[in-house]
Design a protein around this motif. Sequence first.
Motif, short mmCIF file in Angstrom:
data_model
loop_
_atom_site.label_atom_id
_atom_site.label_comp_id
_atom_site.label_asym_id
_atom_site.label_seq_id
_atom_site.Cartn_x
_atom_site.Cartn_y
_atom_site.Cartn_z
N GLY A 115 -20.74 -31.15 -23.11
CA GLY A 115 -22.06 -30.97 -23.93
C GLY A 115 -22.85 -30.05 -23.49
O GLY A 115 -24.11 -29.90 -23.96
N CYS A 116 -22.44 -28.98 -22.83
CA CYS A 116 -23.39 -28.15 -22.42
C CYS A 116 -23.62 -26.92 -23.40
O CYS A 116 -22.48 -26.34 -23.71
N THR A 117 -24.68 -26.33 -23.71
CA THR A 117 -24.92 -25.47 -24.54
C THR A 117 -25.74 -24.20 -24.18
O THR A 117 -25.39 -23.09 -24.54
N LEU A 118 -26.35 -24.28 -22.87
CA LEU A 118 -26.99 -23.12 -22.08
C LEU A 118 -26.65 -23.22 -20.65
O LEU A 118 -26.83 -24.37 -20.09
N THR A 119 -26.14 -22.28 -20.05
CA THR A 119 -25.93 -22.39 -18.82
C THR A 119 -26.22 -21.10 -18.01
O THR A 119 -26.19 -19.78 -18.52
N SER A 120 -26.80 -21.17 -16.66
CA SER A 120 -27.06 -19.91 -16.00
C SER A 120 -25.55 -19.50 -15.09
O SER A 120 -24.69 -20.49 -15.32
N ASP A 121 -25.66 -18.53 -14.30
CA ASP A 121 -24.59 -18.53 -13.52
C ASP A 121 -24.79 -17.51 -12.40
O ASP A 121 -25.69 -16.29 -12.61
#
Length: 443
Positions: A115-121
């Motif tokens: 369900g994730c649409t925006l992620t940092s890394d």
Amino acid sequence: MTDIILKNATFILTMDDHSRELSGQDIRIRGGVIAEIGADLSGGDVVSASGCLVTPGLVNTHHHLYQTLTRAVPGAQDALLFGWLQTLYPIWAQFGPEEMRVSALTGLAELALSGCTLTSDHLYLYPNGARLDDTIDAAAEIGMRFHPTRGAMSIGESDGGLPPDSLVEAEASILEDCIRVIDAFHDPAEGSMCRVGIAPCSPFSVSRNLMRDAAILARDKGVMLHTHLAENDEDIAYSLEKFGCRPGQYAEDLGWTGNDVWHAHCVKLDGKEIALFSGSQTGVAHCPCSNCRLGSGIAPVRAMRDAGVPVGLGVDGSASNDIGNLVAEARQAMLLQRVTRGADAMSAREALWIATRGGAEVLGRNDCGQIAVGKRADLAVWDLAGVEAAGSWDPAALLLAGPQKVRDLFVEGRQIVKDSQIASLDLPVVLEHQRRLAHALRP
């Protein structure tokens, strides 16, 4: 571009400024934006949401995507943080551009299915020609909204640091490459698909000068700052011994507080540090599963939230979690606060708010994390017809009784998960490539 209409959603949990919860409504997507919410909308391509819960896409505020190649490594499975790192550093030193890109594709696909649409890394090591560009390319291919951070380590074992000398970089080169990737990839505009941050790895792997210079550079470039802080007792002891102060004071002294800064973990923040973060609106990426896996402790999230500290969730690296399921992370966050503070310490709705709106605010994205007209069309559709939600009286209580895998996922109005399958790339091919690379890393 043709409109998309999510039709007749059984329940919509908006996370908007009024915390609206809607039943039997439609959502119109146009040009990457939520254009209309209402009943009986017509026109465009229809995607039925009957029998489904629709939420904002989840937001992941801390990850190490490269670690999907080193899950469940023997020797690291039962180690505390410092020993865990020392076991894995020599393996990570074998990575190159191919490993970085394929591991990122795998990790991003796993996040999307949750369900994730925006992620940092947070990528802080660059062996054998690897670059931040490798992960940025992967995010563009799968269609994920991305906030990569140019991490770094500059103090190796020979200078009293934790990482081997082979994985550290000269500080002038680090700052030079930060400028390069920001100039090449950072897009500050509303609706941006890629924003770049600056992220020296941790107080035990970089110098004071690099921390200070990174803060100056980030503010000159108008980008955010990120690092690990106060992760466990070893971390606190290191700070007291080497710097003569606690991590919060160290951060403040070097310019690492403010609404353009977010710190990962913060398990061991004390009351004074929580007040500092609240007053400066410094963000926290809470990583409950990783903190449990490494035995680091339970972060004082209830106290942080009550004090007004911005808090989002992070799955952390897949070598310390060892999965990248963000809805499972939200459930764990809720349960840990309850087990320490009582059954009423955190509701399912509050934990889901932290996983959506909270994470978006930590990353400075007021255009994401909520379902409202004019916000970006980052939407997760959860099918409530399965066994997980059977008998549930409350469709919005996703974290108590609901699926941990989305049916459909839209990012900027583009469907990247359809019928619980990644739609934007051939995932079985990627996973086979991943397995070959992981096998080649083994001794």
